[in-house]
Motif scaffolding. Structure first.
Motif, mmCIF file in Angstrom:
data_model
loop_
_atom_site.group_PDB
_atom_site.id
_atom_site.type_symbol
_atom_site.label_atom_id
_atom_site.label_comp_id
_atom_site.label_asym_id
_atom_site.label_seq_id
_atom_site.Cartn_x
_atom_site.Cartn_y
_atom_site.Cartn_z
ATOM 1 N N HIS A 133 -9.358 4.715 2.231
ATOM 2 C CA HIS A 133 -9.174 3.545 1.366
ATOM 3 C C HIS A 133 -7.705 3.351 0.947
ATOM 4 C CE1 HIS A 133 -11.070 0.703 -1.572
ATOM 5 N NE2 HIS A 133 -9.932 0.919 -2.206
ATOM 6 N N HIS A 137 -4.672 0.550 1.738
ATOM 7 C CA HIS A 137 -3.842 -0.155 0.745
ATOM 8 C C HIS A 137 -2.355 0.091 1.027
ATOM 9 C CE1 HIS A 137 -6.669 -1.947 -1.937
ATOM 10 N NE2 HIS A 137 -7.203 -0.834 -2.380
ATOM 11 N N ASP A 156 -5.319 1.549 -7.911
ATOM 12 C CA ASP A 156 -6.505 0.697 -8.031
ATOM 13 C C ASP A 156 -7.580 1.396 -8.848
ATOM 14 O OD1 ASP A 156 -7.584 2.508 -6.255
ATOM 15 O OD2 ASP A 156 -8.295 1.015 -4.838
ATOM 16 N N ASP A 339 -8.993 -5.167 -2.702
ATOM 17 C CA ASP A 339 -9.657 -4.567 -1.546
ATOM 18 C C ASP A 339 -9.697 -5.474 -0.315
ATOM 19 O OD1 ASP A 339 -9.911 -2.200 -2.750
ATOM 20 O OD2 ASP A 339 -12.070 -2.296 -3.085
HETATM 21 FE FE LIG Z 1 -9.056 -0.418 -3.637
#
Ligand SMILES: [Fe+2]
Length: 614
Positions: A133, A137, A156, A339
């Motif tokens: 994840h 990003h 985040d 996201d």
């Molecule tokens: Fe995220």
């Protein structure tokens, strides 16, 4: 080599296609399904991206699909979290696990099914890869940036385990050096305050940020003493005694209520001084963490530039503060920092970081192409739509287009603008925007009440000619994605009267603060979008014509939607939104549509019933 990126099942699902490292197309699913923050598998966005890249039966082949996180790792984190708090967390456990077992864990079959529906199957079925994840990003921040090498921060809520990472990008290599893990999360801390002040988690954060200028930071020390322990290097730990997200379904708990003098604000109820002061306080804490993390990033990496992504990077006030500290020479922030941007970062990470493919950088220019990466509708397509519906219109010549639209807004009309490729990311940047005259003292309330159907405490954002940024704002560089906040220059300001804080919120916001009142916040700040001739020549021409008429190279820009609805995508979405609001004119590509000439004007129902006031 064509790679498809997919992000979904959390919020804001999206797809992106890259070709040999070049970004070809990207879009969020919500724009197609008209479900705001749609988190389902982005079938429509995938279909669009493949079509835009000429991939499909009879066309080019797809070489790989890259998913933006690792579902098993995420599932592992969720299981461990629940085990830690069982039996207190049993209720949310029972609710969450079946969902994970049913949908979220089984990503490959869903991707394969979607591709099959787009005509890609059998022997042409591509491999499916997974990135982490925060790597997605970080990749979305670093690879499209205009920097040869840079420090990279991602901030985040949570992905698999990481909530904050510090990395470094050098040529095609991107390495994550340090991370902070769940449950310690700046995104979740900010969201806890979003929830507590009565806004919607995952979308109301922007409102909380906009509320902060009305408040004073009287809770800042309390937050730092009780809720979050901030170290000099920007790392932090939350005191989990105050938060509900480990063991319940709410963000905060009873102890949090006691600390801040009562229960959370009911959504839609009046905003009190407490909420304003909480907004200011959590904003100050966020800025302190972001600046300290950045200082540490500079020390560890020795780089002069910083790239940012993750939902917290949409906090354009904190970004502005960070820029002014001078810790880094310059910042670049991914416009789809949430996201959705993972769909873009995942294939870029795979292409450069896993395959080692080189990266080409044009200094001073990023590779997002203005973030205009979504669908575009041709003159013929729009004309066909207008003719089929028998809607009156006028076609403008290319030379006339900017002049006519500029004259309309100079006469205080509100104009819906739907042309060119749709923006990727949460902000409308002139192609799916509602625009108006920034000089008009009544524009802010006209747009809020008659167009957006809300009574908002937030002013609108300016679109300013890139070459005029410093004429209006205390900013010495472009801000193409509305991700930097800076003050209106002093000579344009109207001095405060001193009684502002005793005024009701809306009276306060409606009092002019500068000669561009519609875009000036109560603390004289503005969320700036600079418009460059290279990235958006038509929009640039329009604002230039407005400047020729009025002397002001700046207009109001708000997203083309009403409250609770995603930004419009197609001409039909735009026309429908236009007719349901009191916008005066609509521009669909080269066509100008006058509200007064439209047949259904008298017959649009009680549109106010559909929207609650903000
Ligand atoms: Fe995220």
């Amino acid at each position: 080599m064509k790679l498809l990126g997919v992000s979904c099942f959390y919020h804001d699902s999206a797809a992106c296609l890259i070709d040999a490292g070049r970004i070809v197309a990207a879009a969020q699913e919500e724009r197609f399904t008209r479900i705001k923050h749609d988190a389902d598998f982005p079938l429509n966005a995938v279909r669009y991206c493949l079509a835009e890249g000429g991939v499909g039966p009879g066309g080019a082949s797809l070489d790989g699909v890259v998913f933006y996180d690792k579902p098993l790792l995420k599932f592992h984190r969720i299981l461990e979290t629940y085990l830690e708090v069982v039996p207190r967390g049993l209720r949310s456990y029972v609710q969450a696990v079946p969902l994970w077992l049913k949908d979220k864990l089984w990503i490959p079959p869903q991707i394969e099914e979607a591709l099959e529906r787009c005509g890609i199957g059998g022997s042409k079925r591509p491999e499916i890869y997974f990135t982490e994840h925060h790597e997605s990003h970080a990749a979305s921040a670093y690879y499209p940036s205009p920097f040869e090498d840079a420090a990279v921060l991602t901030l985040d809520g949570v992905g698999e385990w990481a909530t904050t990472t510090l990395g470094v990008g050098e040529k095609e290599r991107l390495r994550i050096l340090e991370e902070i893990k769940f449950p310690h999360s700046l995104g979740l801390l900010y969201s806890a305050f979003t929830y507590f002040t009565g806004f919607k988690v995952n979308s109301g954060e922007y409102k909380l940020m906009g509320l902060a200028p009305y408040g004073v930071g009287r809770y800042t020390d309390l937050i730092k003493r009780e809720l979050v322990d901030i170290k000099e290097d920007g790392s932090f730990r939350l005191n989990m005694d105050y938060f509900g997200y480990m063991d319940g379904l709410a963000m905060t708990n009873g102890r949090f209520d006691t600390l801040f003098g009562g229960p959370p604000r009911e959504p839609e109820s009046p905003i009190s001084r407490r909420e304003m002061d909480l907004a200011k306080s959590i904003q100050e804490v966020t800025e302190e963490i972001v600046v300290k993390l950045a200082r540490h990033a500079r020390e560890v990496t020795g780089k002069r530039y910083l790239c940012l992504a993750g939902g917290v990077a949409l906090n354009c006030v904190a970004n502005g503060v960070l820029l002014r500290t001078g810790v880094f020479d310059d910042l670049w922030i991914q416009p789809a920092a949430g996201d959705a941007g993972g769909a873009l970062g995942a294939p870029l990470a795979f292409w450069h970081n896993a395959l080692g493919k080189p990266r080409t950088v044009t200094p001073g220019r990023d590779s997002m192409r203005g973030s205009y990466l979504g669908p575009e509708f041709s003159r013929e397509q729009i004309r066909e739509y207008l003719e089929a519906k028998q809607l009156p219109y006028e076609e403008l010549t290319e030379a006339d287009w900017g002049k006519r639209v500029a004259a309309l807004i100079a006469a205080e009309n509100v104009v819906g603008l739907c042309h060119g490729r749709m923006e990727f990311g949460p902000r409308a940047l002139g192609n799916r925007s509602i625009i108006g005259d920034a000089r008009s003292p009544k524009m802010q309330s006209i747009m809020n009440l008659k167009i957006k159907y809300r009574e908002s405490f937030r002013p609108f954002a300016p679109s300013v000619l890139e070459e005029r940024v410093a004429d209006f704002f205390e900013l010495d560089r472009p801000s193409p994605y509305m991700l930097l906040v800076a003050d209106v220059v002093e000579r344009r300001r109207v001095p405060k009267k001193g009684d502002e804080e005793s005024l009701p919120l809306l009276e306060w916001v409606n009092r002019p603060r500068s000669d561009v009142p519609a875009i000036t916040h109560v603390d004289y700040s503005a969320r700036i979008q600079s418009v460059s001739r290279e990235e958006n020549p038509r929009y640039h021409a329009l604002i230039s014509e407005f400047e020729r008429l009025t002397g002001y190279g700046v207009i109001v820009n708000t997203s083309f939607n009403v409250r609770g609805e995603p930004i419009v995508c197609t001409p039909e979405d735009a026309y429908r939104c236009f007719m349901r609001t009191e916008m005066d004119y609509l521009v669909l590509g080269p066509f100008l549509i006058d509200k007064k000439a439209q047949p259904q004007l008298q017959d649009r129902g009680d549109w106010r019933q559909e929207y609650k006031l903000d």
